[in-house]
Design a protein around this motif. Sequence first.
Motif, PDB file in Angstrom:
ATOM      1  N   SER A  20       0.821  -1.206   0.000  1.00 17.48           N
ATOM      2  CA  SER A  20       0.000   0.000   0.000  1.00 17.48           C
ATOM      3  C   SER A  20       0.859   1.260   0.000  1.00 17.48           C
ATOM      4  O   SER A  20       0.357   2.338  -0.246  1.00 17.48           O
ATOM      5  CB  SER A  20      -0.943   0.006   1.206  1.00 17.48           C
ATOM      6  OG  SER A  20      -0.210   0.092   2.398  1.00 17.48           O
ATOM      7  N   LYS A  21       2.150   1.109   0.245  1.00 16.36           N
ATOM      8  CA  LYS A  21       3.041   2.265   0.274  1.00 16.36           C
ATOM      9  C   LYS A  21       3.819   2.439  -1.021  1.00 16.36           C
ATOM     10  O   LYS A  21       4.587   3.371  -1.157  1.00 16.36           O
ATOM     11  CB  LYS A  21       3.999   2.130   1.452  1.00 16.36           C
ATOM     12  CG  LYS A  21       3.268   2.160   2.772  1.00 16.36           C
ATOM     13  CD  LYS A  21       4.189   1.935   3.924  1.00 16.36           C
ATOM     14  CE  LYS A  21       3.349   1.877   5.187  1.00 16.36           C
ATOM     15  NZ  LYS A  21       4.053   1.363   6.308  1.00 16.36           N
ATOM     16  N   VAL A  22       3.645   1.521  -1.972  1.00 16.44           N
ATOM     17  CA  VAL A  22       4.343   1.622  -3.241  1.00 16.44           C
ATOM     18  C   VAL A  22       3.871   2.877  -3.958  1.00 16.44           C
ATOM     19  O   VAL A  22       2.672   3.089  -4.127  1.00 16.44           O
ATOM     20  CB  VAL A  22       4.090   0.366  -4.114  1.00 16.44           C
ATOM     21  CG1 VAL A  22       4.658   0.567  -5.515  1.00 16.44           C
ATOM     22  CG2 VAL A  22       4.670  -0.867  -3.461  1.00 16.44           C
ATOM     23  N   MET A  23       4.808   3.706  -4.344  1.00 15.78           N
ATOM     24  CA  MET A  23       4.472   4.935  -5.062  1.00 15.78           C
ATOM     25  C   MET A  23       4.671   4.695  -6.555  1.00 15.78           C
ATOM     26  O   MET A  23       5.548   3.948  -6.951  1.00 15.78           O
ATOM     27  CB  MET A  23       5.351   6.098  -4.599  1.00 15.78           C
ATOM     28  CG  MET A  23       5.167   6.442  -3.126  1.00 15.78           C
ATOM     29  SD  MET A  23       3.466   6.769  -2.645  1.00 15.78           S
ATOM     30  CE  MET A  23       3.124   8.259  -3.535  1.00 15.78           C
ATOM     31  N   THR A  60      -2.192  -5.178 -13.214  1.00 19.09           N
ATOM     32  CA  THR A  60      -1.902  -6.601 -13.013  1.00 19.09           C
ATOM     33  C   THR A  60      -0.437  -6.855 -12.671  1.00 19.09           C
ATOM     34  O   THR A  60      -0.114  -7.909 -12.137  1.00 19.09           O
ATOM     35  CB  THR A  60      -2.298  -7.451 -14.236  1.00 19.09           C
ATOM     36  OG1 THR A  60      -1.614  -6.971 -15.386  1.00 19.09           O
ATOM     37  CG2 THR A  60      -3.803  -7.417 -14.452  1.00 19.09           C
ATOM     38  N   LYS A  61       0.440  -5.893 -12.950  1.00 24.12           N
ATOM     39  CA  LYS A  61       1.858  -6.046 -12.616  1.00 24.12           C
ATOM     40  C   LYS A  61       2.246  -5.256 -11.368  1.00 24.12           C
ATOM     41  O   LYS A  61       3.413  -5.218 -10.994  1.00 24.12           O
ATOM     42  CB  LYS A  61       2.721  -5.617 -13.799  1.00 24.12           C
ATOM     43  CG  LYS A  61       2.597  -6.589 -14.953  1.00 24.12           C
ATOM     44  CD  LYS A  61       3.458  -6.200 -16.118  1.00 24.12           C
ATOM     45  CE  LYS A  61       3.299  -7.242 -17.207  1.00 24.12           C
ATOM     46  NZ  LYS A  61       3.362  -6.728 -18.521  1.00 24.12           N
ATOM     47  N   PHE A  62       1.271  -4.640 -10.722  1.00 24.16           N
ATOM     48  CA  PHE A  62       1.546  -3.880  -9.508  1.00 24.16           C
ATOM     49  C   PHE A  62       2.075  -4.839  -8.442  1.00 24.16           C
ATOM     50  O   PHE A  62       1.579  -5.958  -8.318  1.00 24.16           O
ATOM     51  CB  PHE A  62       0.271  -3.186  -9.020  1.00 24.16           C
ATOM     52  CG  PHE A  62       0.510  -2.173  -7.950  1.00 24.16           C
ATOM     53  CD1 PHE A  62       1.042  -0.941  -8.257  1.00 24.16           C
ATOM     54  CD2 PHE A  62       0.218  -2.461  -6.626  1.00 24.16           C
ATOM     55  CE1 PHE A  62       1.263   0.012  -7.261  1.00 24.16           C
ATOM     56  CE2 PHE A  62       0.434  -1.525  -5.629  1.00 24.16           C
ATOM     57  CZ  PHE A  62       0.962  -0.277  -5.950  1.00 24.16           C
ATOM     58  N   PRO A  63       3.086  -4.437  -7.676  1.00 22.12           N
ATOM     59  CA  PRO A  63       3.640  -5.331  -6.646  1.00 22.12           C
ATOM     60  C   PRO A  63       2.558  -5.871  -5.708  1.00 22.12           C
ATOM     61  O   PRO A  63       1.759  -5.112  -5.173  1.00 22.12           O
ATOM     62  CB  PRO A  63       4.620  -4.433  -5.885  1.00 22.12           C
ATOM     63  CG  PRO A  63       5.024  -3.396  -6.888  1.00 22.12           C
ATOM     64  CD  PRO A  63       3.788  -3.155  -7.717  1.00 22.12           C
ATOM     65  N   GLY A  64       2.515  -7.192  -5.587  1.00 21.98           N
ATOM     66  CA  GLY A  64       1.540  -7.842  -4.725  1.00 21.98           C
ATOM     67  C   GLY A  64       0.284  -8.303  -5.438  1.00 21.98           C
ATOM     68  O   GLY A  64      -0.553  -8.965  -4.849  1.00 21.98           O
ATOM     69  N   ASN A  70      -9.814  -8.790  -6.991  1.00 22.61           N
ATOM     70  CA  ASN A  70     -10.459  -8.138  -5.836  1.00 22.61           C
ATOM     71  C   ASN A  70      -9.455  -7.797  -4.739  1.00 22.61           C
ATOM     72  O   ASN A  70      -9.695  -6.890  -3.946  1.00 22.61           O
ATOM     73  CB  ASN A  70     -11.533  -9.037  -5.237  1.00 22.61           C
ATOM     74  CG  ASN A  70     -12.770  -9.174  -6.101  1.00 22.61           C
ATOM     75  OD1 ASN A  70     -13.866  -9.234  -5.585  1.00 22.61           O
ATOM     76  ND2 ASN A  70     -12.618  -9.223  -7.405  1.00 22.61           N
ATOM     77  N   THR A  71      -8.358  -8.524  -4.688  1.00 19.19           N
ATOM     78  CA  THR A  71      -7.365  -8.303  -3.632  1.00 19.19           C
ATOM     79  C   THR A  71      -6.135  -7.549  -4.129  1.00 19.19           C
ATOM     80  O   THR A  71      -5.121  -7.495  -3.433  1.00 19.19           O
ATOM     81  CB  THR A  71      -6.934  -9.644  -3.003  1.00 19.19           C
ATOM     82  OG1 THR A  71      -6.340 -10.467  -4.017  1.00 19.19           O
ATOM     83  CG2 THR A  71      -8.119 -10.368  -2.383  1.00 19.19           C
ATOM     84  N   ASN A  72      -6.216  -6.967  -5.314  1.00 16.47           N
ATOM     85  CA  ASN A  72      -5.084  -6.227  -5.864  1.00 16.47           C
ATOM     86  C   ASN A  72      -4.754  -5.055  -4.939  1.00 16.47           C
ATOM     87  O   ASN A  72      -5.640  -4.294  -4.546  1.00 16.47           O
ATOM     88  CB  ASN A  72      -5.426  -5.716  -7.263  1.00 16.47           C
ATOM     89  CG  ASN A  72      -4.240  -5.098  -7.952  1.00 16.47           C
ATOM     90  OD1 ASN A  72      -3.684  -4.106  -7.493  1.00 16.47           O
ATOM     91  ND2 ASN A  72      -3.854  -5.668  -9.076  1.00 16.47           N
ATOM     92  N   PRO A  73      -3.476  -4.886  -4.579  1.00 17.41           N
ATOM     93  CA  PRO A  73      -3.091  -3.787  -3.673  1.00 17.41           C
ATOM     94  C   PRO A  73      -3.347  -2.390  -4.223  1.00 17.41           C
ATOM     95  O   PRO A  73      -3.350  -1.424  -3.465  1.00 17.41           O
ATOM     96  CB  PRO A  73      -1.597  -3.997  -3.450  1.00 17.41           C
ATOM     97  CG  PRO A  73      -1.300  -5.367  -3.901  1.00 17.41           C
ATOM     98  CD  PRO A  73      -2.350  -5.754  -4.893  1.00 17.41           C
ATOM     99  N   MET A  74      -3.581  -2.250  -5.527  1.00 17.97           N
ATOM    100  CA  MET A  74      -3.926  -0.929  -6.065  1.00 17.97           C
ATOM    101  C   MET A  74      -5.365  -0.571  -5.723  1.00 17.97           C
ATOM    102  O   MET A  74      -5.706   0.612  -5.655  1.00 17.97           O
ATOM    103  CB  MET A  74      -3.748  -0.884  -7.587  1.00 17.97           C
ATOM    104  CG  MET A  74      -2.368  -0.490  -8.042  1.00 17.97           C
ATOM    105  SD  MET A  74      -2.280  -0.179  -9.830  1.00 17.97           S
ATOM    106  CE  MET A  74      -2.358   1.607  -9.860  1.00 17.97           C
ATOM    107  N   CYS A  75      -6.212  -1.574  -5.537  1.00 12.17           N
ATOM    108  CA  CYS A  75      -7.623  -1.330  -5.249  1.00 12.17           C
ATOM    109  C   CYS A  75      -7.773  -0.502  -3.978  1.00 12.17           C
ATOM    110  O   CYS A  75      -7.153  -0.794  -2.953  1.00 12.17           O
ATOM    111  CB  CYS A  75      -8.374  -2.648  -5.089  1.00 12.17           C
ATOM    112  SG  CYS A  75      -8.543  -3.574  -6.622  1.00 12.17           S
ATOM    113  N   GLY A  76      -8.554   0.540  -4.084  1.00 19.60           N
ATOM    114  CA  GLY A  76      -8.796   1.406  -2.934  1.00 19.60           C
ATOM    115  C   GLY A  76      -7.789   2.519  -2.753  1.00 19.60           C
ATOM    116  O   GLY A  76      -8.003   3.420  -1.943  1.00 19.60           O
TER     117      GLY A  76
END
Length: 130
Positions: A20-23, A60-64, A70-76
């Motif tokens: 969640s801290k990935v910029m 889809t290539k975002f870390p995590g 639904n659980t992609n760390p970019m969501c939200g």
Amino acid sequence: MRFSVAAAIFALSAATSGYSKVMMSKSGGDATYYAPGLGSCGHNNVATDFIVAVDHATITKFPGAGANPNTNPMCGRKMRVTYGKKSVTVTVADTCPGCAVGSVDLTPTAFEKLAPLSVGRLHGVKWTLL
């Protein structure tokens, strides 16, 4: 046994919270608008929500990111989308399969903060995860 379960939960929590801290920032893409509904992040959205669909390759290539969108760390995550001197803050809620890398799809209400809907497509936008 409790200690090892607690330790595993702590380690998993620490590992996933780091995503969640990935910029991330991208520039030069396009912004369009769409009629939202059930997004890939698992929530129903409407045209008046300030949400964004991120290009398929980026989300889809975002870390995590894993198999379950639904659980992609970019969501939200909040994102600032800028066009010229105007910007809008939106929440990542969906994937845009037809968008080029760095491009986004906004809800009509969010798009209108940058330009009239009649413009249809904005070239050269910049976005930054907050």
